[in-house]
Design a protein around this motif. Sequence first.
Motif, PDB file in Angstrom:
ATOM      1  N   ASP A  90     -63.502  -6.283  62.320  1.00 45.43           N
ATOM      2  CA  ASP A  90     -63.420  -5.354  63.447  1.00 45.43           C
ATOM      3  C   ASP A  90     -63.737  -3.934  62.973  1.00 45.43           C
ATOM      4  O   ASP A  90     -62.845  -3.124  62.773  1.00 45.43           O
ATOM      5  CB  ASP A  90     -62.015  -5.371  64.055  1.00 45.43           C
ATOM      6  CG  ASP A  90     -61.541  -6.765  64.344  1.00 45.43           C
ATOM      7  OD1 ASP A  90     -61.947  -7.318  65.360  1.00 45.43           O
ATOM      8  OD2 ASP A  90     -60.757  -7.310  63.536  1.00 45.43           O
ATOM      9  N   MET A  91     -64.991  -3.664  62.794  1.00 43.55           N
ATOM     10  CA  MET A  91     -65.376  -2.336  62.317  1.00 43.55           C
ATOM     11  C   MET A  91     -65.819  -1.461  63.485  1.00 43.55           C
ATOM     12  O   MET A  91     -66.806  -0.741  63.400  1.00 43.55           O
ATOM     13  CB  MET A  91     -66.475  -2.454  61.255  1.00 43.55           C
ATOM     14  CG  MET A  91     -65.975  -3.008  59.942  1.00 43.55           C
ATOM     15  SD  MET A  91     -64.776  -1.906  59.114  1.00 43.55           S
ATOM     16  CE  MET A  91     -65.916  -0.867  58.200  1.00 43.55           C
ATOM     17  N   HIS A  92     -65.067  -1.563  64.579  1.00 42.61           N
ATOM     18  CA  HIS A  92     -65.432  -0.753  65.747  1.00 42.61           C
ATOM     19  C   HIS A  92     -64.475   0.428  65.905  1.00 42.61           C
ATOM     20  O   HIS A  92     -63.399   0.468  65.329  1.00 42.61           O
ATOM     21  CB  HIS A  92     -65.441  -1.614  67.008  1.00 42.61           C
ATOM     22  CG  HIS A  92     -64.176  -2.384  67.234  1.00 42.61           C
ATOM     23  ND1 HIS A  92     -64.021  -3.693  66.856  1.00 42.61           N
ATOM     24  CD2 HIS A  92     -62.992  -2.018  67.786  1.00 42.61           C
ATOM     25  CE1 HIS A  92     -62.803  -4.095  67.164  1.00 42.61           C
ATOM     26  NE2 HIS A  92     -62.153  -3.102  67.733  1.00 42.61           N
ATOM     27  N   ILE A  93     -64.920   1.336  66.716  1.00 41.83           N
ATOM     28  CA  ILE A  93     -64.128   2.529  66.995  1.00 41.83           C
ATOM     29  C   ILE A  93     -63.064   2.208  68.055  1.00 41.83           C
ATOM     30  O   ILE A  93     -63.270   1.359  68.922  1.00 41.83           O
ATOM     31  CB  ILE A  93     -65.081   3.659  67.449  1.00 41.83           C
ATOM     32  CG1 ILE A  93     -65.787   4.230  66.216  1.00 41.83           C
ATOM     33  CG2 ILE A  93     -64.355   4.739  68.240  1.00 41.83           C
ATOM     34  CD1 ILE A  93     -66.853   5.235  66.526  1.00 41.83           C
ATOM     35  N   HIS A  94     -61.918   2.858  67.931  1.00 35.25           N
ATOM     36  CA  HIS A  94     -60.885   2.763  68.962  1.00 35.25           C
ATOM     37  C   HIS A  94     -60.782   4.100  69.681  1.00 35.25           C
ATOM     38  O   HIS A  94     -61.013   5.138  69.077  1.00 35.25           O
ATOM     39  CB  HIS A  94     -59.550   2.348  68.337  1.00 35.25           C
ATOM     40  CG  HIS A  94     -59.580   0.942  67.838  1.00 35.25           C
ATOM     41  ND1 HIS A  94     -59.737   0.622  66.516  1.00 35.25           N
ATOM     42  CD2 HIS A  94     -59.520  -0.225  68.510  1.00 35.25           C
ATOM     43  CE1 HIS A  94     -59.765  -0.693  66.386  1.00 35.25           C
ATOM     44  NE2 HIS A  94     -59.642  -1.240  67.579  1.00 35.25           N
ATOM     45  N   PHE A  95     -60.471   4.012  70.946  1.00 34.93           N
ATOM     46  CA  PHE A  95     -60.432   5.224  71.764  1.00 34.93           C
ATOM     47  C   PHE A  95     -59.050   5.402  72.350  1.00 34.93           C
ATOM     48  O   PHE A  95     -58.545   4.531  73.052  1.00 34.93           O
ATOM     49  CB  PHE A  95     -61.474   5.105  72.889  1.00 34.93           C
ATOM     50  CG  PHE A  95     -61.702   6.404  73.624  1.00 34.93           C
ATOM     51  CD1 PHE A  95     -62.750   7.240  73.275  1.00 34.93           C
ATOM     52  CD2 PHE A  95     -60.862   6.785  74.672  1.00 34.93           C
ATOM     53  CE1 PHE A  95     -62.957   8.441  73.958  1.00 34.93           C
ATOM     54  CE2 PHE A  95     -61.064   7.987  75.349  1.00 34.93           C
ATOM     55  CZ  PHE A  95     -62.117   8.812  74.992  1.00 34.93           C
ATOM     56  N   TYR A  96     -58.441   6.534  72.037  1.00 35.92           N
ATOM     57  CA  TYR A  96     -57.115   6.827  72.561  1.00 35.92           C
ATOM     58  C   TYR A  96     -57.255   7.809  73.718  1.00 35.92           C
ATOM     59  O   TYR A  96     -57.828   8.893  73.554  1.00 35.92           O
ATOM     60  CB  TYR A  96     -56.243   7.433  71.456  1.00 35.92           C
ATOM     61  CG  TYR A  96     -54.858   7.802  71.918  1.00 35.92           C
ATOM     62  CD1 TYR A  96     -53.869   6.825  72.042  1.00 35.92           C
ATOM     63  CD2 TYR A  96     -54.540   9.120  72.233  1.00 35.92           C
ATOM     64  CE1 TYR A  96     -52.598   7.162  72.470  1.00 35.92           C
ATOM     65  CE2 TYR A  96     -53.262   9.460  72.663  1.00 35.92           C
ATOM     66  CZ  TYR A  96     -52.293   8.476  72.785  1.00 35.92           C
ATOM     67  OH  TYR A  96     -51.043   8.803  73.215  1.00 35.92           O
ATOM     68  N   CYS A  97     -56.732   7.414  74.873  1.00 33.08           N
ATOM     69  CA  CYS A  97     -56.807   8.296  76.036  1.00 33.08           C
ATOM     70  C   CYS A  97     -55.584   9.204  76.057  1.00 33.08           C
ATOM     71  O   CYS A  97     -54.448   8.728  76.098  1.00 33.08           O
ATOM     72  CB  CYS A  97     -56.902   7.501  77.330  1.00 33.08           C
ATOM     73  SG  CYS A  97     -56.896   8.561  78.786  1.00 33.08           S
ATOM     74  N   THR A  98     -55.826  10.495  76.015  1.00 32.55           N
ATOM     75  CA  THR A  98     -54.720  11.452  75.960  1.00 32.55           C
ATOM     76  C   THR A  98     -54.026  11.576  77.312  1.00 32.55           C
ATOM     77  O   THR A  98     -52.954  12.140  77.411  1.00 32.55           O
ATOM     78  CB  THR A  98     -55.230  12.846  75.524  1.00 32.55           C
ATOM     79  OG1 THR A  98     -56.319  13.218  76.371  1.00 32.55           O
ATOM     80  CG2 THR A  98     -55.695  12.830  74.084  1.00 32.55           C
ATOM     81  N   ASN A  99     -54.628  11.036  78.357  1.00 35.78           N
ATOM     82  CA  ASN A  99     -54.022  11.093  79.683  1.00 35.78           C
ATOM     83  C   ASN A  99     -53.114   9.886  79.942  1.00 35.78           C
ATOM     84  O   ASN A  99     -51.923  10.040  80.154  1.00 35.78           O
ATOM     85  CB  ASN A  99     -55.110  11.193  80.751  1.00 35.78           C
ATOM     86  CG  ASN A  99     -54.517  11.417  82.127  1.00 35.78           C
ATOM     87  OD1 ASN A  99     -53.745  12.357  82.327  1.00 35.78           O
ATOM     88  ND2 ASN A  99     -54.851  10.559  83.062  1.00 35.78           N
ATOM     89  N   CYS A 100     -53.653   8.661  79.869  1.00 36.21           N
ATOM     90  CA  CYS A 100     -52.841   7.468  80.162  1.00 36.21           C
ATOM     91  C   CYS A 100     -52.184   6.904  78.902  1.00 36.21           C
ATOM     92  O   CYS A 100     -51.398   5.966  78.990  1.00 36.21           O
ATOM     93  CB  CYS A 100     -53.664   6.406  80.872  1.00 36.21           C
ATOM     94  SG  CYS A 100     -55.015   5.731  79.893  1.00 36.21           S
ATOM     95  N   LYS A 101     -52.503   7.482  77.726  1.00 36.07           N
ATOM     96  CA  LYS A 101     -51.917   7.064  76.446  1.00 36.07           C
ATOM     97  C   LYS A 101     -52.267   5.624  76.063  1.00 36.07           C
ATOM     98  O   LYS A 101     -51.580   5.007  75.254  1.00 36.07           O
ATOM     99  CB  LYS A 101     -50.377   7.208  76.428  1.00 36.07           C
ATOM    100  CG  LYS A 101     -49.836   8.451  77.092  1.00 36.07           C
ATOM    101  CD  LYS A 101     -49.958   9.663  76.179  1.00 36.07           C
ATOM    102  CE  LYS A 101     -49.265  10.866  76.772  1.00 36.07           C
ATOM    103  NZ  LYS A 101     -50.067  12.085  76.690  1.00 36.07           N
TER     104      LYS A 101
END
Length: 138
Positions: A90-101
């Motif tokens: 799993d060499m993919h990027i993760h995305f953290y949403c600062t709004n919905c967490k």
Amino acid sequence: MSMELENVLIAKQVNPTAVRLLVLEYLLKQKAAISLSDLETELHRADRVTLYRTLKTFEEKGIIHTIKDGTEVTKYALCQDECNNGLHSDMHIHFYCTNCKELYCLPKVQIPKLNLPDDFNLQEMSLVARGICKNCKK
Ligand SMILES: [Zn+2]
Ligand SMILES: [Zn+2]
Ligand SMILES: [Zn+2]
């Protein structure tokens, strides 16, 4: 319980117990990564230790991967098909949403290759991007 879920576990050499099937079913329904606490809230009949062990087994067998998003809480998300027993790709990027967490896997966005010096051995790498997700952007 559907045969399909059972087959997913059997294909990964995991004995399909009732709890494991419930955890897998829950994971398949999620659009974002989950924590142990999320799982506990959902499957309140199972105890925390059992759920934790189930997540550990799934991780070992290449069904889910763990993600550190910078908080204390470890998140879990389903792997792509290429992951196997003891070997994650799993060499993919993760995305953290600062709004919905929420924390999202972006399997189509690969972590860029690093040109590390020859005497450094890469074992794992994680990249968490932060921003506003597509659901919150609407
Ligand atoms: Zn994986
Ligand atoms: Zn969001
Ligand atoms: Zn992921």
